[in-house]
Design a protein around this motif. Structure first.
Motif, PDB file in Angstrom:
ATOM      1  N   ASP A  62     -39.817  75.135  13.536  1.00 45.50           N
ATOM      2  CA  ASP A  62     -38.721  75.317  12.977  1.00 45.50           C
ATOM      3  C   ASP A  62     -38.727  76.753  12.673  1.00 45.50           C
ATOM      4  O   ASP A  62     -37.695  77.158  12.680  1.00 45.50           O
ATOM      5  N   ILE A  63     -39.560  77.132  11.913  1.00 43.22           N
ATOM      6  CA  ILE A  63     -39.625  78.474  11.264  1.00 43.22           C
ATOM      7  C   ILE A  63     -39.596  79.509  12.232  1.00 43.22           C
ATOM      8  O   ILE A  63     -39.078  80.681  11.648  1.00 43.22           O
ATOM      9  N   VAL A  64     -39.899  79.305  13.444  1.00 44.35           N
ATOM     10  CA  VAL A  64     -39.689  80.699  14.360  1.00 44.35           C
ATOM     11  C   VAL A  64     -38.704  80.321  15.376  1.00 44.35           C
ATOM     12  O   VAL A  64     -38.293  81.224  16.146  1.00 44.35           O
ATOM     13  N   LYS A  65     -37.895  79.281  15.404  1.00 37.15           N
ATOM     14  CA  LYS A  65     -36.925  78.994  16.317  1.00 37.15           C
ATOM     15  C   LYS A  65     -35.740  80.008  16.171  1.00 37.15           C
ATOM     16  O   LYS A  65     -35.259  80.099  15.428  1.00 37.15           O
ATOM     17  N   GLY A  66     -35.429  80.213  17.661  1.00 30.67           N
ATOM     18  CA  GLY A  66     -34.459  81.408  17.652  1.00 30.67           C
ATOM     19  C   GLY A  66     -34.993  83.009  17.609  1.00 30.67           C
ATOM     20  O   GLY A  66     -34.106  83.638  17.779  1.00 30.67           O
TER      21      GLY A  66
END
Length: 125
Positions: A62-66
């Motif tokens: 989640d911390i790097v998604k996108g």
């Protein structure tokens, strides 16, 4: 069993981009999944991106998604990690990993039995 060699790390200002590469060679056993992990000083190693070598399906923390995108060039046996909108908290040693196990917990380091030597990424504010 094989070798993974990372390249492309370095220093960048916040908001910038970097692309890491991981060249795989010498493996005589099929690799089912490859991933990028990172480890900051004093912290545990954490998975950030993973890709299946057969179906190409990716997964991201989640911390790097996108912001991060993993891709695989099967012809070159090379895994990439395109990192954009980098933040100072992305500063870490980044490791390429490969798994010869068909199944396993996605972000568990024990699933991956082949590791690169690591490459430093530093993001300044």
């Amino acid at each position: 069993q094989g070798q993974l060699v990372e390249s492309g790390g370095g220093s960048v200002q916040a908001g910038g981009s970097l692309r890491l590469s991981c060249a795989a060679s010498g493996s005589t056993v099929r690799i089912y999944r490859m991933a990028w992990f990172r480890q900051a000083p004093g912290k545990e190693r954490e998975g950030v991106a993973s890709i299946g070598t057969i179906n190409g399906i990716t997964a991201y923390a989640d911390i790097v998604k996108g912001r991060f995108t993993a891709s695989l060039d099967s012809a070159k046996n090379t895994l990439y990690l395109q990192m954009s909108s980098l933040k100072p908290e992305d500063t870490a040693m980044y490791y390429c990993a490969a798994s010869t196990f068909r199944l396993g917990e996605l972000w568990s380091t024990s699933r991956y039995n082949l590791w690169g030597q690591g490459i430093q990424v530093t993001v300044s504010s």
